[in-house]
Scaffold this motif. Sequence first.
Motif, PDB file in Angstrom:
ATOM      1  N   SER A 137       0.882  -1.348  -0.010  1.00 30.72           N
ATOM      2  CA  SER A 137      -0.063  -0.049   0.239  1.00 30.72           C
ATOM      3  C   SER A 137       0.976   1.101  -0.121  1.00 30.72           C
ATOM      4  O   SER A 137       0.229   2.310   0.220  1.00 30.72           O
ATOM      5  N   SER A 138       2.006   1.207  -0.118  1.00 29.96           N
ATOM      6  CA  SER A 138       3.161   2.084  -0.490  1.00 29.96           C
ATOM      7  C   SER A 138       3.310   3.030   0.759  1.00 29.96           C
ATOM      8  O   SER A 138       3.625   4.151   0.998  1.00 29.96           O
ATOM      9  N   LYS A 139       3.327   2.355   2.145  1.00 31.39           N
ATOM     10  CA  LYS A 139       3.748   2.927   3.442  1.00 31.39           C
ATOM     11  C   LYS A 139       5.245   3.290   3.422  1.00 31.39           C
ATOM     12  O   LYS A 139       5.363   4.589   3.812  1.00 31.39           O
ATOM     13  N   SER A 140       6.292   2.787   2.907  1.00 31.32           N
ATOM     14  CA  SER A 140       7.566   3.135   2.872  1.00 31.32           C
ATOM     15  C   SER A 140       7.767   4.304   1.885  1.00 31.32           C
ATOM     16  O   SER A 140       8.402   5.255   2.041  1.00 31.32           O
ATOM     17  N   ALA A 141       7.068   4.230   0.615  1.00 30.75           N
ATOM     18  CA  ALA A 141       7.192   5.147  -0.341  1.00 30.75           C
ATOM     19  C   ALA A 141       6.463   6.379   0.231  1.00 30.75           C
ATOM     20  O   ALA A 141       7.120   7.492   0.292  1.00 30.75           O
ATOM     21  N   GLN A 142       5.550   6.459   0.999  1.00 32.38           N
ATOM     22  CA  GLN A 142       4.799   7.526   1.591  1.00 32.38           C
ATOM     23  C   GLN A 142       5.828   8.351   2.713  1.00 32.38           C
ATOM     24  O   GLN A 142       5.904   9.376   2.696  1.00 32.38           O
ATOM     25  N   ALA A 143       6.281   7.361   3.466  1.00 40.03           N
ATOM     26  CA  ALA A 143       7.320   7.754   4.646  1.00 40.03           C
ATOM     27  C   ALA A 143       8.347   8.655   3.928  1.00 40.03           C
ATOM     28  O   ALA A 143       8.780   9.825   4.372  1.00 40.03           O
ATOM     29  N   LEU A 144       9.165   8.083   2.756  1.00 38.05           N
ATOM     30  CA  LEU A 144      10.015   8.722   2.207  1.00 38.05           C
ATOM     31  C   LEU A 144       9.713  10.107   1.256  1.00 38.05           C
ATOM     32  O   LEU A 144      10.484  11.023   1.548  1.00 38.05           O
ATOM     33  N   ILE A 145       8.345  10.129   1.015  1.00 40.63           N
ATOM     34  CA  ILE A 145       7.953  11.179   0.201  1.00 40.63           C
ATOM     35  C   ILE A 145       7.742  12.386   1.206  1.00 40.63           C
ATOM     36  O   ILE A 145       8.035  13.599   1.043  1.00 40.63           O
ATOM     37  N   THR A 146       7.093  11.988   2.514  1.00 41.86           N
ATOM     38  CA  THR A 146       6.871  12.835   3.532  1.00 41.86           C
ATOM     39  C   THR A 146       8.189  13.588   3.844  1.00 41.86           C
ATOM     40  O   THR A 146       8.175  14.760   4.289  1.00 41.86           O
ATOM     41  N   LYS A 147       9.086  12.715   4.007  1.00 38.97           N
ATOM     42  CA  LYS A 147      10.457  13.226   4.520  1.00 38.97           C
ATOM     43  C   LYS A 147      11.071  14.187   3.721  1.00 38.97           C
ATOM     44  O   LYS A 147      11.593  15.225   3.978  1.00 38.97           O
ATOM     45  N   PHE A 148      11.026  13.944   2.341  1.00 36.73           N
ATOM     46  CA  PHE A 148      11.373  14.732   1.134  1.00 36.73           C
ATOM     47  C   PHE A 148      10.756  16.035   1.334  1.00 36.73           C
ATOM     48  O   PHE A 148      11.235  17.213   1.291  1.00 36.73           O
ATOM     49  N   ASN A 149       9.383  16.247   1.459  1.00 34.41           N
ATOM     50  CA  ASN A 149       8.516  17.363   1.716  1.00 34.41           C
ATOM     51  C   ASN A 149       9.045  18.189   2.736  1.00 34.41           C
ATOM     52  O   ASN A 149       9.105  19.234   2.570  1.00 34.41           O
ATOM     53  N   TYR A 150       9.087  17.362   3.789  1.00 40.35           N
ATOM     54  CA  TYR A 150       9.541  18.538   5.062  1.00 40.35           C
ATOM     55  C   TYR A 150      11.182  18.909   4.904  1.00 40.35           C
ATOM     56  O   TYR A 150      11.297  20.333   5.017  1.00 40.35           O
TER      57      TYR A 150
END
Length: 195
Positions: free
Chosen positions: A13-26
């Motif tokens: 469900s793209s949990k790790s991808a979402q975590a890394l995208i969120t990191k990038f956004n911050y």
Amino acid sequence: MAKLYFRYGAMGSSKSAQALITKFNYEEKGMRVWLLKPSVDTRNGADIVKSRIGLEQKADVVTPEMDLFEIFRQREREFYDVIIADEAQFFLPVQIEQLRDIVDAYNVPVLCFGLRTDFRTKMFPGSKRLLELADSITELKTVCACGSKAIVNARLDQEGNVVTDGEQVFLGGNESYRAMCYKCWKKAQERKKEE
């Protein structure tokens, strides 16, 4: 006001991808991110968070004996603007409580990504505590092969059959797990019994 977030979903469900995208956004906004992962997750290297689509970043490894609140307190001079935790289901309940305490004491948001249940549809202890303490709970959805919403992380044996016995923690990817709806998961168990 900072919050404790739990974003859960079945495998794929793209949990790790979402975590890394969120990191990038911050980080793109100049904010400091403390990226965490549990020591039990060694699939892509002890200190690497990696998504199935190829995104990856180094992370601090959390062992069961670590006190996350105390570590954060000691690092206060570095001060993180946000904490992102991948595979949060593997953290101890007390570590989830420590993350909750960071939110409240330091007004720092904590975003936890992980599975809700194991291959037997039983709650992980870390996920249970997150569901009890999180201010915001979001399901990241994925689909079963039949097209229905997947909620089960079905564990597969060497022949691709669904299994329901074994240790709760068994690391693996697509070769070991398949996201399924509950109906298909039950049917797969029944077929196995008929053999």
